[in-house]
Design a protein around this motif. Structure first.
Motif, mmCIF file in Angstrom:
data_model
loop_
_atom_site.group_PDB
_atom_site.id
_atom_site.type_symbol
_atom_site.label_atom_id
_atom_site.label_comp_id
_atom_site.label_asym_id
_atom_site.label_seq_id
_atom_site.Cartn_x
_atom_site.Cartn_y
_atom_site.Cartn_z
ATOM 1 N N ALA A 279 0.836 -1.205 0.000
ATOM 2 C CA ALA A 279 0.000 0.000 0.000
ATOM 3 C C ALA A 279 0.872 1.257 0.000
ATOM 4 C CB ALA A 279 -0.929 -0.010 1.206
ATOM 5 N N GLU B 49 3.871 1.526 -1.176
ATOM 6 C CA GLU B 49 4.613 1.637 -2.428
ATOM 7 C C GLU B 49 3.700 1.843 -3.635
ATOM 8 O OE1 GLU B 49 6.824 -1.949 -2.582
ATOM 9 O OE2 GLU B 49 8.237 -1.368 -0.996
ATOM 10 N N GLY B 50 2.388 1.692 -3.436
ATOM 11 C CA GLY B 50 1.460 1.793 -4.566
ATOM 12 C C GLY B 50 1.795 0.788 -5.639
#
Length: 289
Positions: free
Chosen positions: A236, A238-239
């Protein structure tokens, strides 16, 4: 309280480990490093590190590497997890042998020939490309290079050094997964045959076997769910696009694939491992005399 070694403070912070892990380093990792260093010889040695999922194998491997390098030894780390067959290869195996083999984990889902070659190559001069398995993608990721020769190769994994079970032990299922999806025992007999054959050859190259002994299989699920929650948080932050981590329920279903062999290792391996490190439910480690 800060540790006497600045590198250890940095390591604890980077890995988000509690300060109390510094005591584990002093009481467990340092003596282990001394024993490994004493066993080192020309041509290099392979140290097997076995422990159930989320027991701290990777963390201990990293600490041992740092301690051994401080003693002037070149160290390479190889994880059994990074030898998993690709998703496509496991799909082919599942269609040919048993559907449960599509799920990574059990013996038979690794590239054993690659593992044997790497354990040899890492102890020779030159560049060796180490594979890396991306668990979030459930497939092979980009590899990393190691410049050899290594004096010590630490080979860590959840079933490193495992022995096959007696045939009679395969008769009864150990959980719902086996009762429903392996009713006739084909999957567990296939896995056991892998341990009797290709994996026996892979593990024959170990010079020293260390076992991280959990208090029982029951605590391993909680450890693994905690590990996956941390992965979800990291992805989450680090996308990470399409990559995803498992839910607690998915972890429970996943770890059922590991239950039989984990229970067997915890019962059988302590009597023959060269070193046993006992863990309590909080993963506090003690080096068994």
């Amino acid at each position: 309280m800060r540790s006497p070694d600045p590198w250890l403070d940095e390591f604890l912070a980077r890995e988000r480990l509690p300060a109390a892990y510094a005591q584990t380093v002093q009481s467990v990792a340092v003596p282990l490093a001394e024993r490994i260093a004493a066993a080192a010889r020309p041509g290099g040695i392979v140290v097997g590190l076995c422990g159930p999922q989320a027991s701290g194998k990777s963390t201990l491997t990293a600490v041992l590497g740092r301690l051994l390098e401080a003693r002037g030894l070149r160290v390479a780390a190889l994880s059994l997890d990074d030898l998993y067959l690709t998703r496509a290869e496991r799909a082919e195996l599942a269609g040919r042998a048993h559907p449960l083999l599509a799920t990574r984990g059990a013996p038979g889902t690794h590239d054993v020939a690659l593992g044997r070659n790497l354990l040899v190559q890492l102890r020779r001069p030159g560049r060796t490309l180490l594979p890396r398995f991306d668990k979030a993608a459930d497939d092979r990721g980009p590899g990393e290079a190691f410049e050899g020769p290594a004096d010590v190769v630490i080979f860590e994994g959840w079933c490193v050094g495992a022995a096959p079970q007696p045939a009679a032990a395969l008769a009864q299922p150990v959980n719902e997964l086996e009762r429903v999806r392996d009713e006739d025992g084909t999957w567990r007999r296939f896995v056991n045959a892998q341990l009797e054959g290709p994996y026996r050859e892979l593990f024959a190259g170990l010079d020293l076997l260390i076992l991280l002994q959990a208090p029982g299989f029951e605590v391993v699920l909680a450890w693994r769910q905690e590990q996956e929650r941390k992965l979800r948080e990291r992805l989450a932050r680090e996308g990470a696009g399409g990559k995803r981590a498992m839910s607690d329920e998915e972890v429970a279903a996943f770890i059922a694939h590991y239950e039989r062999l984990t229970r067997w290792i915890l019962a059988e391996m302590p009597a023959r491992a060269d070193v046993v490190v006992t863990l309590d439910a909080g993963r506090r480690a003690t080096l068994r005399p």
